[in-house]
Scaffold this motif. Structure first.
Motif, short mmCIF file in Angstrom:
data_model
loop_
_atom_site.label_atom_id
_atom_site.label_comp_id
_atom_site.label_asym_id
_atom_site.label_seq_id
_atom_site.Cartn_x
_atom_site.Cartn_y
_atom_site.Cartn_z
N UNK A 137 0.63 -36.75 2.41
CA UNK A 137 -0.16 -37.97 2.48
C UNK A 137 0.71 -39.22 2.45
N UNK A 138 1.81 -39.16 1.68
CA UNK A 138 2.73 -40.29 1.60
C UNK A 138 3.43 -40.51 2.95
N UNK A 139 3.84 -39.42 3.56
CA UNK A 139 4.58 -39.50 4.82
C UNK A 139 3.69 -40.04 5.93
N UNK A 140 2.46 -39.58 6.00
CA UNK A 140 1.56 -40.01 7.06
C UNK A 140 1.27 -41.50 6.99
N UNK A 141 1.41 -42.09 5.79
CA UNK A 141 1.14 -43.52 5.61
C UNK A 141 2.37 -44.40 5.72
N UNK A 142 3.56 -43.83 5.67
CA UNK A 142 4.79 -44.65 5.75
C UNK A 142 4.85 -45.42 7.05
N UNK B 132 2.44 -42.12 15.78
CA UNK B 132 3.58 -41.21 15.59
C UNK B 132 4.46 -41.81 14.51
N UNK B 133 4.73 -41.03 13.46
CA UNK B 133 5.55 -41.49 12.35
C UNK B 133 7.00 -41.04 12.51
#
Length: 143
Positions: free
Chosen positions: A138-143, A31-32
């Motif tokens: 894609x950036x958000x899922x990796x933060x 969970x981000x």
């Protein structure tokens, strides 16, 4: 420029939120960001996760009602008036914020906030014109 958000409809009773997080944890879904809104009878859990498809699949397998919404992740200056500046850009063009919630970030000079707008495309256009950083999914899922 859009981020996939999962909305999970939950009965407003003890243990339901724990069950969702357990199911996702056992499936190795991270969970981000999250937001929980409730009424007397039910709640809506909004989640940004690192693997949307897997999360959706395992939650449905466990009997949860799951929906998908497109939201926008925006970098907001982490200083007094930073959020007001972003909101004024939208207000000046009559773009309504339906809801928003913060994204936890480990470090940096700016905050990341998840927004749902009544007119997603127009909001993105306005914010880009003003130089506001909008994250790709894609950036958000990796933060």
């Amino acid at each position: 420029m859009k981020v996939e958000q999962i909305s999970v409809f939950l009965e407003n009773k003890a243990g339901r939120l724990a069950e969702v997080t357990k199911v996702l944890g056992e499936a190795s879904v991270n969970i981000r960001a999250l937001s929980l809104a409730d009424t007397t009878d039910f709640g809506i859990l909004r989640l940004i996760v690192d693997n949307y498809e897997k999360a959706r699949e395992v939650l449905k397998q466990h009997g949860f009602t799951v929906g998908k919404t497109e939201v926008v992740a925006i970098e907001v200056p982490d200083r007094p008036g930073g959020l007001a500046w972003v909101l004024q850009i939208l207000s000046n063009s009559n773009v309504n914020v339906e809801y928003m919630y913060a994204f936890v970030q480990h470090s940096g000079k700016n905050a990341v906030i998840i927004f749902r707008f009544d007119n997603l495309e127009r909001a993105i256009e306005l914010l880009q014109q003003q130089g506001v950083r909008i994250y790709r999914g894609e950036e958000v899922y990796r933060l």
